[in-house]
Design a protein around this motif. Structure first.
Motif, PDB file in Angstrom:
ATOM      1  N   ILE A  53      -6.534  -0.517  -1.360  1.00  0.00           N
ATOM      2  CA  ILE A  53      -6.815  -1.156   0.066  1.00  0.00           C
ATOM      3  C   ILE A  53      -5.552  -1.940   0.262  1.00  0.00           C
ATOM      4  O   ILE A  53      -5.527  -2.728  -0.519  1.00  0.00           O
ATOM      5  N   ALA A 111     -14.739   2.312   3.493  1.00  0.00           N
ATOM      6  CA  ALA A 111     -14.362   3.905   2.927  1.00  0.00           C
ATOM      7  C   ALA A 111     -14.046   3.858   1.501  1.00  0.00           C
ATOM      8  O   ALA A 111     -14.697   4.673   0.930  1.00  0.00           O
ATOM      9  N   ARG A 112     -13.154   2.832   1.345  1.00  0.00           N
ATOM     10  CA  ARG A 112     -12.721   2.937  -0.297  1.00  0.00           C
ATOM     11  C   ARG A 112     -13.954   2.521  -1.172  1.00  0.00           C
ATOM     12  O   ARG A 112     -14.200   3.166  -2.221  1.00  0.00           O
ATOM     13  N   LEU A 115      -7.017  -7.253   4.938  1.00  0.00           N
ATOM     14  CA  LEU A 115      -8.260  -6.412   4.904  1.00  0.00           C
ATOM     15  C   LEU A 115      -8.569  -5.964   6.205  1.00  0.00           C
ATOM     16  O   LEU A 115      -8.600  -6.722   7.108  1.00  0.00           O
ATOM     17  N   SER A 116      -9.181  -4.739   6.211  1.00  0.00           N
ATOM     18  CA  SER A 116      -9.912  -4.226   7.649  1.00  0.00           C
ATOM     19  C   SER A 116     -11.096  -3.629   6.953  1.00  0.00           C
ATOM     20  O   SER A 116     -11.222  -2.982   6.147  1.00  0.00           O
ATOM     21  N   TYR A 117     -12.161  -3.848   7.946  1.00  0.00           N
ATOM     22  CA  TYR A 117     -13.533  -3.488   7.715  1.00  0.00           C
ATOM     23  C   TYR A 117     -13.447  -1.908   7.230  1.00  0.00           C
ATOM     24  O   TYR A 117     -14.110  -1.609   6.519  1.00  0.00           O
ATOM     25  N   GLU A 118     -12.849  -1.101   8.135  1.00  0.00           N
ATOM     26  CA  GLU A 118     -13.074   0.066   8.005  1.00  0.00           C
ATOM     27  C   GLU A 118     -12.531   0.837   6.769  1.00  0.00           C
ATOM     28  O   GLU A 118     -13.303   1.640   6.047  1.00  0.00           O
ATOM     29  N   GLU A 119     -11.328   0.183   6.402  1.00  0.00           N
ATOM     30  CA  GLU A 119     -10.664   0.810   5.040  1.00  0.00           C
ATOM     31  C   GLU A 119     -11.426   0.304   3.981  1.00  0.00           C
ATOM     32  O   GLU A 119     -11.732   0.983   2.967  1.00  0.00           O
ATOM     33  N   LEU A 120     -11.948  -1.034   4.002  1.00  0.00           N
ATOM     34  CA  LEU A 120     -12.835  -1.354   3.042  1.00  0.00           C
ATOM     35  C   LEU A 120     -14.059  -0.489   2.682  1.00  0.00           C
ATOM     36  O   LEU A 120     -14.402  -0.188   1.547  1.00  0.00           O
ATOM     37  N   GLY A 172      -8.975   3.721  -6.042  1.00  0.00           N
ATOM     38  CA  GLY A 172      -8.779   3.721  -4.723  1.00  0.00           C
ATOM     39  C   GLY A 172      -7.506   2.271  -4.596  1.00  0.00           C
ATOM     40  O   GLY A 172      -7.661   1.624  -5.427  1.00  0.00           O
ATOM     41  N   ALA A 219       0.961  -1.268  -0.066  1.00  0.00           N
ATOM     42  CA  ALA A 219       0.040   0.025   0.110  1.00  0.00           C
ATOM     43  C   ALA A 219       0.807   1.288   0.261  1.00  0.00           C
ATOM     44  O   ALA A 219       0.474   2.333   0.675  1.00  0.00           O
TER      45      ALA A 219
END
Length: 422
Positions: A110, A121-122, A114-119, A108, A93
């Motif tokens: 990622i 948001a993107r 994987l994290s729930y928040e980043e996924l 975007g 990244a």
């Protein structure tokens, strides 16, 4: 509003993780993951053919997708379906990859794991961008976006040498230019190209001069193109055949992308040999034409070519338009039989066997001077209308019925790098 998300991941474990997290996102509708680049592009093309509304708002591309590398795949999706937001999923990244992904058309990046928040948001950002583009442009403009920027690409390939491939490509291009379309004619028979000889043109530049250029600007492209008096823009094969090796798959994709953005129609003479460059052209083409003559040797060669394309995942037989040259009603092998043998789609208009009409202009190297009364010219120009290459068909029977052949997403040719198929 529900966000439709199409994941593309070759690794089954990665696909399961992505779908599990996507299922937890509010108002999201994840589709069944596609395992490779070919399936992704074919799926998007099929959905786009139905309606712009059927396309997903977001496509997630995993870094280990194949056979086409992830960044090249993102570029292809962005060019062909620019109203779809593409997000890259990668273990790297860093800023270098982020910049490369943005240059390729991603919305975007990622990071893995994987994290729930980043996924969330993107995906949300990409979906908002996609919806905004479609709403801003309106339905009509959004429909046009599914074809990508610029014009259509048509490839003309010969089943074997001597079947009339170059003559067919030149006449298609002349017909399109005469109808008012801004047309480029590209000679991608890299070692033995004859487009210049057929049109009595000699030019110091060729497609090989564009091979090492990563960013082909309009000015750079213009320097390599010869503007002919016929109205065609000619991009010739190198005069020195060994320079054809400089034009690899990546270079061919870049050149075709640059030509798409500048011309309404790009006609490519692919010759009769399968190389990385012309295979990339065939797989990215909106319409792929295969030329044969109605004799046993040529039909066998046509079948061999189609099978090779399918093995290399270049193009499916049913997505190929078969043009039968030098046909007569007394020929034992008729177009319907060729269609059955090769499993391609034979065009409605066969080209008659009338070489005497052509001999004078071919010997003079000025096929643009072929008389309008020539039955061969009339057949080929009618074929151009049948395949949807003309700006304004003159009669109802010239409506672009070949459009069903045109909606075809490209497939990879990476296997060419692994060695020649038998």
């Amino acid at each position: 509003m529900t966000t439709r998300i199409l994941p593309a991941a070759g690794d089954p474990d990665a696909a399961r993780v992505i779908v599990t997290l996507l299922s937890q996102l509010p108002a999201s509708e994840p589709a069944v993951p596609v395992p490779d680049s070919t399936t992704l592009l074919d799926t998007l093309a099929r959905l786009a053919a139905e309606s712009i509304d059927e396309l997903p708002e977001v496509v997630l591309v995993h870094e280990r997708i194949g056979p086409v590398p992830a960044l090249e795949l993102i570029r292809e999706v962005a060019l062909r379906f620019p109203a779809v937001g593409v997000v890259l999923v990668s273990s790297d990244a860093g800023p270098a990859l982020f910049s490369a992904a943005m240059d390729s058309g991603a919305r975007g990046l990622i990071g893995l794991p994987l994290s729930y928040e980043e996924l969330a948001a993107r995906v949300q950002a990409a979906a908002q961008w996609s919806v905004g583009v479609r709403r801003h442009l309106g339905r009509g403009a959004a429909e046009a976006l599914t074809a990508g920027p610029g014009g259509r690409v048509v490839t003309v390939t010969g089943a074997k040498g001597g079947v009339g491939t170059t003559f067919t490509a030149v006449q298609f291009a002349l017909a399109a230019a005469a109808s008012g379309r801004r047309t480029a004619l590209v000679d991608m028979d890299l070692q033995a190209g004859d487009v210049g000889s057929y049109l009595d043109v000699q030019f110091r530049r060729s497609i090989a001069d564009l091979a090492g250029i990563q960013d082909i600007s309009p000015r750079v492209l213009q320097d390599a193109v010869y503007d002919d008096r016929t109205g065609l823009a000619l991009l010739l094969a190198p005069a020195d055949g060994e320079r054809g090796e400089e034009v690899d798959e990546r270079a061919a994709r870049h050149v075709i992308g640059a030509l798409r953005g500048r011309y309404e129609l790009v006609v490519i003479d692919c010759g009769t040999q399968v190389t990385g460059a012309n295979a990339a052209a065939v797989e990215t083409a909106d319409v792929a034409v295969l030329v044969t003559t109605p004799d046993v040797v040529a039909v066998r060669a046509a079948k061999r070519m189609v099978r090779m394309w399918e093995r290399l995942q270049v193009r499916k037989a049913e997505d190929t338009a078969m043009v039968v040259n030098r046909w007569s009603k007394h020929t034992e092998i008729q177009p319907a039989l060729i269609e059955k043998i090769t499993k391609t789609r034979a065009t409605r208009t066969p080209v008659p066997a009338a070489f005497k009409e052509l001999q004078a202009v071919v010997d003079a190297g000025r096929v643009q001077d072929l008389d309008n009364r020539s039955t061969v010219k009339q057949a080929l120009w009618t074929l151009a209308g049948e395949l949807g290459l003309l700006a304004a068909p003159e009669a109802p029977d010239q409506q672009p019925t070949g459009a069903s052949l045109a909606v075809r997403a490209p497939g990879p040719v990476a296997r060419l790098r692994r060695g020649r198929e038998g």
